[in-house]
Design an enzyme around this catalytic site. Structure first.
Site, PDB file in Angstrom:
ATOM      1  N   LYS A  37      67.797   5.916  32.401  1.00 50.71           N
ATOM      2  CA  LYS A  37      68.276   5.543  33.731  1.00 50.71           C
ATOM      3  C   LYS A  37      69.797   5.430  33.716  1.00 50.71           C
ATOM      4  CE  LYS A  37      67.183   2.029  37.266  1.00 50.71           C
ATOM      5  NZ  LYS A  37      66.411   0.783  37.494  1.00 50.71           N
TER       6      LYS A  37
ATOM      7  N   SER B 247      63.945   0.722  41.450  1.00 49.32           N
ATOM      8  CA  SER B 247      65.154   1.527  41.331  1.00 49.32           C
ATOM      9  C   SER B 247      65.083   2.566  40.203  1.00 49.32           C
ATOM     10  CB  SER B 247      66.349   0.601  41.077  1.00 49.32           C
ATOM     11  OG  SER B 247      66.163  -0.152  39.878  1.00 49.32           O
TER      12      SER B 247
ATOM     13  N   SER C  87      61.123  -2.756  39.528  1.00 54.27           N
ATOM     14  CA  SER C  87      61.807  -1.465  39.499  1.00 54.27           C
ATOM     15  C   SER C  87      61.318  -0.502  38.433  1.00 54.27           C
ATOM     16  CB  SER C  87      63.318  -1.676  39.322  1.00 54.27           C
ATOM     17  OG  SER C  87      63.861  -2.275  40.470  1.00 54.27           O
TER      18      SER C  87
END
Length: 559
Positions: A130, A206, A230
């Site tokens: 990420k 996210s 997330s």
């Protein structure tokens, strides 16, 4: 307000495209007239050998590379190509790392050729990262245009250094949303990341770049972050495993967040993967001094495995396919030996959300607004919902913050008591004394949200507030129907709505629209019982598989 963010966004997207162009060889261009379910066409886009590699399970892939049957270079090239295709189909990466990844793969191959053994337990495993997790010399934007040209970190995040020593290869970085606080991955920098199972739905947030990439086969395992769901919500939206460990089981040194007073809510790093083996494999390197210690679950144990079913949180009721999944798993559990099942009643989950959201942005979102204002960057609607439209988000004084921290600790204590009292098993012979080992519940009210509609996170955020480990699990792993079926899930709910937000979330349901989407559930244990959570999941998965072999088709057991 002067807008200067547009050239930065174009630069970011051009840069991403240039990193893909560095990949050796040609990559098929996106086909015209794509179906909404793009996962169906991916096997057609790469040679059969490379498709075979990216379809291997995590343990099989590691075993074959570690045993010298597949080279790290070949595996890395296959994942790089599939990642490039995934980007065209879902807009899921911020940059591809072909030169770095292939160089690392060649080094691992040379090590194996010389020593005839792997360099570590993750030898040759491609892991995606990420974008908010720092990598030496690479940008760290956290979804803000204003951070694009900030100096990059001088070293990798600690978790990446540990995984590198274990033999991992990092081949791609994935998209994040503006503010890092949305349940959809959308930003001015990279646009919207879509769900490869249905591009009209979100891949979650996210960590939605990770979930989309892994679902497309562009990565076997990825690293996300989880403050309110997330990791788990993106994993569930794309039919993957997603693990939120107890805080600090994975080191957070070197990741980027703008949340002031971040210790009020503990963000964890966690893996997303297409299988359970990959989750456990990720956790085994020595990430912290508390080593990962596998737990054994046995059908012949003196005490039964005690499982609580939380059907809903009394604020928002889940959509029909999630109800069906819960009913089916209860039906499955009822025929397994040495298992006790009971309903788990949620404890003040509406109050948990008030505490959680009061501690989410303790400056009232002032920093987020200031960062956006630097370049006139518009606030994305879901960021506005969580910050500006949330009545619990206010600028807190020190005394007010202390008050909410006290409420957090009080709630944690009350929940322990509630868990113990609710899950007290005791039959006439006193055989089943004790409390719940694990809770099974929804991950979200929906299987995946339509774009711009993900305005509920309490099915996941409550476990963040309590700091309980939680795992999103595809129901297909439990040998029950793993997908939405418009013929089974079409019935409308007839009872009254339990809240205004329940009515809002109910309006999202459409059996035709969601047909064929993957189904997931969430398993939760108490704090620091991470190994127990994985062990229970593995045990149930294996027991369900054995029962299918004995009893036949699972459809005969549906309620």
């Amino acid at each position: 307000m002067i807008e200067t963010w547009r050239p930065i966004a174009k630069e970011a997207q051009d840069y991403r495209d240039s990193t893909i162009a560095e990949l050796p060889g040609s990559i098929p261009k996106t086909l015209p007239n794509l179906p909404k379910k793009v996962v169906e066409i991916l096997p057609e886009l790469l040679p059969a050998v490379e498709t075979t590699i990216v379809c291997l399970s995590t343990s099989s892939l590691v075993n074959q590379i570690s045993g010298g049957r597949i080279s790290a270079s070949d595996a890395t090239m296959a994942y790089l190509k599939r990642a490039a295709m995934a980007q065209q189909l879902t807009s899921c990466i911020t940059e591809l790392l072909p030169e770095t990844a292939l160089s690392r793969a060649r080094h691992l191959d040379e090590f194996w050729a010389e020593h005839k053994k792997p360099i570590g337990p993750l030898h040759g495993l491609c892991i995606s990262v990420k974008e908010c997790i720092g990598m030496q010399g690479l940008r760290l934007s956290s979804g803000y245009c204003t951070f694009w040209n900030h100096p990059p970190p001088k070293s990798d995040a600690l978790v990446l250094r540990i995984l590198t020593r274990a033999g991992a290869i990092f081949h791609a970085r994935t998209t994040v949303p503006q503010t890092m606080a949305q349940l959809e991955t959308v930003s001015s920098l990279w646009g919207t990341t879509v769900n490869p199972w249905n591009t009209d739905t979100s891949s979650g947030g996210s960590s939605g770049g990770e979930s989309a990439l892994i679902a497309c086969g562009g990565s076997v395992l990825g690293i996300g972050t989880d403050t309110a769901g997330s990791v788990r919500i993106p994993a569930a939206a794309c039919g993957l495993y997603g693990f939120k460990p107890t805080a600090f089981r994975i080191p957070t040194i070197g990741w980027s967040s703008t949340l002031p007073g971040a210790d009020t809510l503990l963000t964890t790093l966690g893996p997303l993967c297409k299988d359970l083996d990959g989750i456990e494999l990720f956790m085994q390197p020595s990430l912290i001094p508390m080593l990962w210690t596998p737990v054994e679950i046995s059908a012949s144990a003196e005490m039964p495995l005690r499982i609580g079913i939380m059907w809903h949180d009394e604020v928002v009721l889940p959509h029909p396919p999630i109800n069906r999944a819960l009913k089916n798993i209860v039906s499955r559990l009822s025929v397994l030996p040495n298992i006790a099942i009971a309903d788990f009643k949620p404890y003040k989950h509406d109050e948990a959300w008030a505490i959680f959201s009061s501690l989410y942005f303790t400056d009232g979102g002032a920093e987020e607004h200031e960062l956006l204002s630097r370049m006139g960057e518009p606030m994305q609607p879901l960021a506005k919902w969580i910050i500006d439209d949330n009545p619990c988000v206010n600028k807190l004084t020190r005394e007010e913050q202390d008050y909410w921290l006290e409420k957090r600790e009080e709630y944690r204590i009350e929940y322990v008591k509630h868990w113990n009292e609710t899950g007290s098993f005791n039959d006439q012979n006193g055989k089943w004394e004790g409390t719940f080992d694990v809770i099974i519940c929804p991950v979200a009210p929906w299987v995946a949200s339509r774009h711009g509609t993900a305005r509920y996170m309490s099915y996941t955020s409550v476990w963040n507030l309590l700091d309980y480990p939680a795992l999103a699990v595809p129901t297909s792993e439990f040998e029950i129907d793993g997908f939405v079926d418009k013929n089974l899930d079409g019935a409308e709910r007839t009872e009254d709505f339990v809240s205004d937000v329940d009515e809002e979330m109910r309006q999202m349901w459409d059996p035709e629209f969601y047909h064929g989407m993957p189904l997931s559930l969430q398993l939760v244990t108490r704090r620091f019982q991470d190994e127990k959570l994985i062990a229970i999941t593995r045990y149930l998965r294996d027991q369900f598989r054995e029962s299918v072999d004995i009893l036949g088709d699972s459809d005969s057991m549906q309620l």
